[in-house]
Design a protein around this motif. Structure first.
Motif, mmCIF file in Angstrom:
data_model
loop_
_atom_site.group_PDB
_atom_site.id
_atom_site.type_symbol
_atom_site.label_atom_id
_atom_site.label_comp_id
_atom_site.label_asym_id
_atom_site.label_seq_id
_atom_site.Cartn_x
_atom_site.Cartn_y
_atom_site.Cartn_z
ATOM 1 N N LEU A 11 0.832 -1.209 0.000
ATOM 2 C CA LEU A 11 0.000 0.000 0.000
ATOM 3 C C LEU A 11 0.861 1.251 0.000
ATOM 4 C CD1 LEU A 11 -2.805 -1.035 2.526
ATOM 5 C CD2 LEU A 11 -2.926 -1.016 0.026
ATOM 6 N N LYS A 12 1.994 1.167 0.692
ATOM 7 C CA LYS A 12 2.897 2.321 0.740
ATOM 8 C C LYS A 12 3.404 2.680 -0.654
ATOM 9 C CE LYS A 12 6.614 4.099 3.656
ATOM 10 N NZ LYS A 12 7.575 3.774 4.747
ATOM 11 N N GLN A 13 3.537 1.658 -1.518
ATOM 12 C CA GLN A 13 4.039 1.888 -2.877
ATOM 13 C C GLN A 13 3.029 2.625 -3.751
ATOM 14 O OE1 GLN A 13 7.208 1.116 -3.856
ATOM 15 N NE2 GLN A 13 7.511 0.532 -1.713
ATOM 16 N N ILE A 14 1.730 2.470 -3.455
ATOM 17 C CA ILE A 14 0.703 3.072 -4.317
ATOM 18 C C ILE A 14 -0.074 4.169 -3.594
ATOM 19 C CG2 ILE A 14 0.428 0.983 -5.703
ATOM 20 C CD1 ILE A 14 -2.094 0.360 -4.117
ATOM 21 N N ALA A 15 0.351 4.505 -2.379
ATOM 22 C CA ALA A 15 -0.357 5.512 -1.578
ATOM 23 C C ALA A 15 -0.331 6.880 -2.283
ATOM 24 C CB ALA A 15 0.280 5.610 -0.203
ATOM 25 N N PRO A 16 -1.345 7.725 -1.976
ATOM 26 C CA PRO A 16 -2.456 7.491 -1.057
ATOM 27 C C PRO A 16 -3.460 6.492 -1.634
ATOM 28 C CG PRO A 16 -2.754 9.575 -2.168
ATOM 29 C CD PRO A 16 -1.396 9.077 -2.580
ATOM 30 N N VAL A 75 -6.950 -7.305 9.739
ATOM 31 C CA VAL A 75 -7.578 -5.987 9.887
ATOM 32 C C VAL A 75 -7.149 -5.347 11.205
ATOM 33 C CG1 VAL A 75 -9.791 -4.824 10.277
ATOM 34 C CG2 VAL A 75 -9.549 -6.451 8.400
ATOM 35 N N ARG A 76 -7.116 -6.145 12.255
ATOM 36 C CA ARG A 76 -6.699 -5.635 13.568
ATOM 37 C C ARG A 76 -5.259 -5.114 13.500
ATOM 38 N NH1 ARG A 76 -7.623 -10.057 16.221
ATOM 39 N NH2 ARG A 76 -9.483 -9.524 17.410
ATOM 40 N N LEU A 77 -4.386 -5.878 12.851
ATOM 41 C CA LEU A 77 -2.983 -5.481 12.735
ATOM 42 C C LEU A 77 -2.812 -4.262 11.835
ATOM 43 C CD1 LEU A 77 -1.526 -9.082 12.419
ATOM 44 C CD2 LEU A 77 -1.121 -7.524 14.327
ATOM 45 N N LEU A 78 -3.575 -4.223 10.743
ATOM 46 C CA LEU A 78 -3.531 -3.057 9.851
ATOM 47 C C LEU A 78 -3.910 -1.794 10.602
ATOM 48 C CD1 LEU A 78 -5.163 -4.195 6.473
ATOM 49 C CD2 LEU A 78 -2.817 -3.390 6.813
ATOM 50 N N ALA A 79 -4.989 -1.894 11.370
ATOM 51 C CA ALA A 79 -5.470 -0.716 12.088
ATOM 52 C C ALA A 79 -4.430 -0.198 13.073
ATOM 53 C CB ALA A 79 -6.763 -1.056 12.820
ATOM 54 N N ARG A 80 -3.667 -1.117 13.660
ATOM 55 C CA ARG A 80 -2.665 -0.697 14.649
ATOM 56 C C ARG A 80 -1.479 0.000 14.006
ATOM 57 N NH1 ARG A 80 -3.226 -6.419 17.778
ATOM 58 N NH2 ARG A 80 -5.046 -5.903 19.027
ATOM 59 N N ARG A 81 -1.225 -0.286 12.719
ATOM 60 C CA ARG A 81 -0.039 0.292 12.072
ATOM 61 C C ARG A 81 -0.389 1.293 10.987
ATOM 62 N NH1 ARG A 81 3.079 -5.289 10.483
ATOM 63 N NH2 ARG A 81 2.521 -6.519 12.308
ATOM 64 N N ILE A 82 -1.662 1.576 10.830
ATOM 65 C CA ILE A 82 -2.106 2.309 9.639
ATOM 66 C C ILE A 82 -1.621 3.753 9.627
ATOM 67 C CG2 ILE A 82 -4.316 3.224 10.512
ATOM 68 C CD1 ILE A 82 -5.507 2.080 7.817
ATOM 69 N N GLU A 83 -1.280 4.291 10.786
ATOM 70 C CA GLU A 83 -0.837 5.681 10.832
ATOM 71 C C GLU A 83 0.493 5.880 10.105
ATOM 72 O OE1 GLU A 83 -2.828 7.238 14.996
ATOM 73 O OE2 GLU A 83 -0.900 6.221 15.070
ATOM 74 N N VAL A 97 1.180 4.833 7.155
ATOM 75 C CA VAL A 97 0.965 4.853 5.704
ATOM 76 C C VAL A 97 -0.289 5.684 5.413
ATOM 77 C CG1 VAL A 97 0.600 3.422 3.659
ATOM 78 C CG2 VAL A 97 1.934 2.531 5.555
ATOM 79 N N PRO A 98 -0.269 6.526 4.347
ATOM 80 C CA PRO A 98 -1.466 7.298 3.999
ATOM 81 C C PRO A 98 -2.562 6.407 3.398
ATOM 82 C CG PRO A 98 0.310 7.768 2.460
ATOM 83 C CD PRO A 98 0.898 6.896 3.513
ATOM 84 N N VAL A 99 -3.281 5.714 4.260
ATOM 85 C CA VAL A 99 -4.307 4.761 3.842
ATOM 86 C C VAL A 99 -5.599 5.048 4.600
ATOM 87 C CG1 VAL A 99 -5.012 2.337 3.851
ATOM 88 C CG2 VAL A 99 -2.663 2.940 3.292
#
Length: 839
Positions: A75-80, A99-107, A109-111
Motif C-alpha cells: 500500500l505504501k508503494q501506491i499511496a495514497p 484488519v486488527r494489525l492493519l489498524a494498529r499500524r495504519i498511521e 501509511v497514507p491509507v
C-alpha cells in the motif's frame, strides 16, 4: 460502517469510490457468504488487484502478522490509497487478525481503511464485535457511519413515477433502500408484504432463459465467473444482458453478481431442493475441471456440501482445513475438519485417526472443548487397536493438553503420566520429549518438586533429538518454576525460551514466554521487574494476534498500577475491561472488578462490595481456582478497612485451601489480614519474605521489602497495629499521599489511642493545588528547591528520611519528572516555587 441488510452500504461505498477520481488509488474487496469463510479471502482479492508479492505470500501460507506487513508495504508503494472491505460479518478469523494489525499500524501509511458489516448479524460474542470494539478504543477511527433508512420524502421521490402510495410504501419497507427499490422495480400495483415477495416479483418479469441463468448465479455466493455460468448452462448464458438490464445482476471484469446478497439468497432459497442440489453439483463439476485455477478449495466444500456429495466434502474440506490452519484461521480450520469428519466413515482407521487429531489440534487453539476431547479418545482407541505405540503416546499427550485447558487437572496429569509410560517402551522420540514438557507443566501447577526434573528431562531429550520445541518449552517451564521458588535467575531461562521460539517462528510459544515472564514475576510481587517486560510482551502479543495472552498482560498492567499506588490509572484500565463485551475478556474482567473494588475500598468510596461480589461470583462461574485467592485477599482487606474483623476471618475461612496453597503470596496476604483482624498467633514459617518479616516482628524489614519494589501502600501497612508512634506517623504520611482514606482513618485512630495528636489532612488545600500536591508535599518541594537533601529535609520537618523519600517520589510522579532536579525545574517554570538562585 454498520447497518442492516439492504441499508445502502454498498451503494454508498460505490458512489464514494467513484468520486475519488485521481486523488487516490482505490482497492475494493468483500467477504463471501460461504458455509465456512475462505481464509484471507478478501485479502486474496486485494492481492489480485495490486498484482504484487502479496499473492505469493498468501500462496506460501503466510500468517496474518506477515500478511499485514506485506500489505502495508504494498500500500505504501501506491499511496495514497482507499481500501474498502465489505461484509465483514462474514470475515474469517485470519482476516479479522489482519484488519486488527492493519489498524494498529495504519498511521505509518497514507491509507483510509473502510469496513462495512451488518450489525444486526453481529452478536456480542462474535469475533468481529471484539475487533470493532478495539478499533473504537484505538483512537484511529475517523468516523463510524450508520446508514439510516430512507425518509418519507426520499421514498416519495423514488416512487414518483409509479402509482404506489408513498406513505404506505415507506411504512411497509421502514425506508430500507433495497426493499423500496425492489418494490418499485417489481412493477406491481400492490406493495409486496416482504423483500422476498418483491424480489420474486421482479424476477418473474424475466424470460424463462433469464430466470434459469439467475438460478445458476444464485447458487454461487459472491461473484460468479461468466465462464462458469456459460459452462453450467450454455443455453441460458445468452440471457445475461437481460438479467443485467433488469437490475438483478451486475457484471464487472468477467464476473457477475447480484445487486445485493439478499436477492441472491431469495432466489436460491426459492429453488426446489432437487434443482438447488443439481445446480450445486453442476457448479462443483465445472470447478473441479479447473481445479488448478480455483486455488482455495473452500469454494468446492461449499458446493459439495450443498450438492450432498459426501466424498467431495471429505476430500476438499480436509484440504481446505490444512490451508486455513497454515494461514492462522484456526476457527475456520476446526469447522472444516468437523465437516470432513461428518463424512469420514469411508476412511481407514489410520486416516480417520489422523483427521480426528487434526480437528482436535485446531479445536485446542480455539477452545472448542468437549468435542475435541471426544475426538482424541476415538483416535486413541484406533491407535490402541492397531498397536501403534508412538501414535498412542502422542494422542495421550494431546488429550492431556485438552483436559488441562478445560480445568480437568487430575485427568490431565494421569494422561501425561500414561503418555510418558507408553512412550518409554520404545526408542526416545520427540513425542516423549514433549510429553515430559506436559508433565512438567502439570507438576508445576501443583508446586510439585518433580516439575523441574521433568522439564530438565524434556530439555535434555530435545537437545539429544534436535527437537527445538522441547528445548524452548522446557526452558519456559524451568524459568517459571525457578521464579515461583523465589530464584530470579529463572528470568534468564524464560528469556532464552522466548528468543529460541522466535528464532524458530513459533510465535505461540514465544508469546507464552513473554506472558510467563510477566506472570511469574507478578506472582512474586516483583512489579518493577514486571514493568520492564510488560511493554514488549503486550506489543508482541498484539502484533501476532494472541488475544487471550494480550488480555492477561493488560490485566497485569492494571495490577501493576494498583501495586505502585497509581490508582487513577488502575481504575481507568479496569473500566476499559468492564466496558468490553468480548467473552474472551472474562478472566481479565475478574481482575478488573477486583482492582476496582480494591481502589474503592482504599479510597473509602461506595461501590466496593458491588465490584468485589461480582468478581467472586464470576470467578465461581468460570471455575478457575487460581482466580479465587486474589479476590479473597481483596475482600478480606475491604472488610478490615470497614472495621468488620469477623467478616475478615469469615472470608479467610471460606477460601479454598488448595487454591491458596498454590499462591504463596496470596496465602501470606490472607494470613496477615487474619492476624490484623485478631486471628491470634500465626506461624510465618514457609511464607514469602515480606510476610515472614512482618509476622516475625520485623516491621522495618517488611516495609523495606515493599518499598524496594515500589509498592508504598503495602509498605505503609507494615506499621498497622504496631503501637509504634513514629512508624504510624510515617505510615500515615504515605497513606495520605496515596489518598488511602480508609487506612489513614485506622492509623489516626491508633495514634490517638497512643495519646498522639494528629490532625486531619487539609483536603481542600490539596485539591486546590495546581499540581495536586498535598500540603506536606508543598513543604518538601520548597525545601528541595532550596537545595536541601532528603535527610536534611527530614530533620527540618521532623519525620523519617524514608517518609521524605516517598514524598519526593510522589512529587516527581505528579509533576511528570524523572529526577529531583527536573521536578524543581518544572515547579519553577509553573511558578509553584522559587529556585534557590532567585530566593
Amino acid at each position: 460502517m454498520p447497518g442492516e441488510a439492504g441499508g445502502g452500504k454498498s451503494s454508498l461505498l460505490r458512489h464514494f469510490c467513484a468520486g475519488i477520481g485521481e486523488q487516490a488509488a482505490v482497492l475494493r474487496s468483500a467477504c463471501d457468504a460461504l458455509f465456512t469463510p475462505r481464509p484471507l479471502g478478501p485479502l486474496a482479492e486485494l492481492a489480485e488487484e495490486i498484482r504484487s508479492g502479496l499473492a505469493v505470500g498468501l500462496g506460501a501460507g503466510a500468517d496474518p502478522f506477515d500478511v499485514a506487513g506485506m500489505l502495508l508495504r504494498e500500500l505504501k508503494q501506491i499511496a495514497p490509497v482507499v481500501v474498502v472491505i465489505e461484509d465483514m460479518h462474514w470475515a474469517d478469523e485470519a482476516t479479522l487478525d489482519v484488519v486488527r494489525l492493519l489498524a494498529r499500524r495504519i498511521e505509518a501509511v497514507p491509507v483510509l481503511l473502510v469496513l462495512s458489516f451488518r450489525d444486526d448479524q453481529v452478536d456480542r460474542t462474535q469475533p468481529l464485535r471484539v475487533v470493532v470494539g478495539e478499533l473504537a478504543e484505538s483512537g484511529r477511527v475517523l468516523a463510524r457511519l450508520r446508514m439510516p433508512g430512507l425518509s418519507g420524502t426520499a421514498v416519495a421521490t423514488l416512487a414518483g413515477a409509479t402509482d404506489l402510495d408513498p406513505a404506505e410504501l415507506h411504512r411497509r419497507t421502514a425506508g430500507n433502500p433495497f426493499f423500496v427499490t425492489e418494490v418499485i422495480a417489481a412493477g406491481t400495483e400492490n406493495i409486496p408484504m416482504s423483500v422476498r415477495d418483491a424480489v420474486l416479483a421482479r424476477a418473474a418479469r424475466l424470460s424463462a432463459s433469464a430466470r434459469d441463468l439467475l438460478d445458476t448465479a444464485a447458487v454461487v455466493p459472491g461473484e460468479a465467473e461468466t465462464w462458469l455460468l456459460a459452462e453450467v448452462d450454455p443455453a441460458a448464458v445468452g440471457s445475461l444482458d437481460e438479467c443485467v438490464g433488469s437490475g438483478m445482476l451486475m457484471v464487472s471484469d468477467g464476473r457477475a453478481r447480484f445487486r445485493h446478497e439478499i436477492a441472491r439468497l431469495v432466489i436460491e432459497e426459492s429453488l426446489a431442493p432437487g434443482r438447488r442440489a443439481a445446480l450445486h453439483h453442476q457448479v462443483l463439476s465445472v470447478l473441479e475441471k479447473d481445479r488448478a485455477g480455483i486455488g482455495d478449495p473452500t469454494r468446492l466444500v461449499h458446493h459439495a456440501e450443498a450438492a450432498g456429495d459426501g466424498a467431495a466434502v471429505l476430500r476438499y474440506a480436509s484440504e481446505a482445513a490444512r490451508i486455513a490452519a497454515d494461514l492462522g484461521a484456526h476457527r475456520e480450520a476446526a469447522r472444516l475438519y468437523s465437516r470432513a469428519l461428518a463424512h469420514a466413515d469411508r476412511l481407514t482407521g489410520q486416516e480417520r485417526a489422523d483427521l480426528l487429531e487434526r480437528y482436535a489440534e485446531e479445536g485446542y487453539l480455539t477452545a472448542v472443548g468437549p468435542e475435541t476431547m471426544a475426538a482424541l479418545r476415538e483416535a486413541l482407541a484406533i491407535h490402541r487397536e492397531r498397536g501403534d505405540v508412538l501414535a498412542e503416546g502422542r494422542t495421550l499427550r494431546l488429550l492431556a493438553r485438552h483436559l488441562g485447558q478445560n480445568g480437568r487437572l487430575d485427568e490431565s496429569l494421569a494422561a501425561d503420566l500414561e503418555a510418558v509410560a507408553v512412550l518409554e517402551q520404545i526408542a526416545p522420540s520427540d513425542e516423549l520429549a514433549l510429553s515430559y514438557v506436559n508433565l512438567a507443566a502439570d507438576y508445576g501447577l501443583r508446586h510439585d518438586p518433580r516439575a523441574r526434573d521433568s522439564a530438565l528431562t524434556a530439555i535434555s531429550l530435545g537437545e539429544q533429538l534436535s527437537c527445538a520445541e522441547a528445548v524452548y518449552a522446557g526452558l519456559n517451564l524451568v524459568g517459571c518454576i525457578e521464579i515461583l521458588l523465589g530464584d530470579l535467575t529463572g528470568v534468564a531461562s524464560l528469556e532464552r525460551s522466548r528468543d529460541l521460539a522466535e528464532q524458530h517462528s513459533d510465535y505461540l510459544q514465544a508469546g507464552l514466554a513473554h506472558l510467563n515472564l510477566c506472570w511469574m514475576l507478578a506472582l512474586r510481587r516483583e512489579w518493577q521487574l514486571v514493568d520492564r517486560y510488560l511493554g514488549p510482551a503486550i506489543a508482541f502479543c498484539r502484533d501476532h494476534g494472541q488475544e487471550l495472552s494480550l488480555r492477561q498482560l493488560q490485566s497485569f498492567q492494571m495490577e501493576s498500577y494498583l501495586a505502585h499506588g497509581s490508582w487513577d490509572e488502575a481504575t481507568a484500565a479496569a473500566e476499559v475491561f468492564l466496558a468490553s463485551t468480548d467473552p474472551s475478556s472474562a478472566v481479565a474482567r475478574c481482575t478488573a472488578l477486583t482492582v476496582l473494588g480494591t481502589v474503592r475500598a482504599r479510597h473509602g468510596h461506595a461501590g466496593r462490595w458491588t465490584a468485589l461480589d461480582e468478581a467472586r461470583d464470576l470467578a465461581g462461574q468460570l471455575g478457575y481456582k487460581n482466580l479465587l485467592p486474589p479476590i479473597s485477599v481483596a475482600r478480606a482487606e475491604a472488610a478490615w478497612l470497614d472495621g468488620r474483623h469477623a467478616a475478615v476471618l469469615a472470608e479467610i475461612e471460606g477460601t479454598d485451601p488448595v487454591a491458596v496453597q498454590l499462591d504463596p503470596f496470596a496465602a501470606g496476604d490472607l494470613m496477615c489480614w487474619g492476624w490484623r483482624a485478631g486471628a491470634g498467633d500465626v506461624d510465618p514459617g514457609g511464607l514469602p519474605d515480606p510476610y515472614r518479616l512482618l509476622l516475625s516482628g520485623d516491621r522495618s524489614g517488611a516495609e523495606r521489602w515493599w518499598q524496594d519494589r515500589g509498592q508504598p501502600y503495602q509498605a505503609a501497612l507494615a506499621w498497622a497495629g504496631s503501637g509504634d508512634a513514629e512508624g504510624l506517623r510515617h505510615s500515615l504520611e504515605l497513606l495520605r499521599t496515596l489518598s488511602a482514606r480508609a487506612a489513614s482513618t485506622i492509623m489516626v485512630k491508633e495514634l490517638r489511642e497512643l495519646g498522639e495528636s494528629y490532625g486531619r489532612p487539609t483536603r481542600a488545600a490539596t485539591s486546590a493545588h495546581p499540581a495536586g500536591l498535598t500540603v506536606r508535599e508543598v513543604d518538601v518541594l520548597s525545601l528541595l528547591a532550596a537545595g536541601l537533601r532528603n535527610a536534611e529535609i527530614a530533620d527540618q520537618l521532623v519525620v523519617s528520611p524514608r517518609t521524605i523519600d516517598h514524598h519526593v517520589s510522589s512529587i516527581m510522579r505528579k509533576l511528570g519528572a524523572q529526577s529531583r532536579g527536573e521536578a524543581v525545574a518544572t515547579a519553577v517554570r509553573l511558578g509553584l516555587v522559587q529556585s534557590a538562585s532567585l530566593a
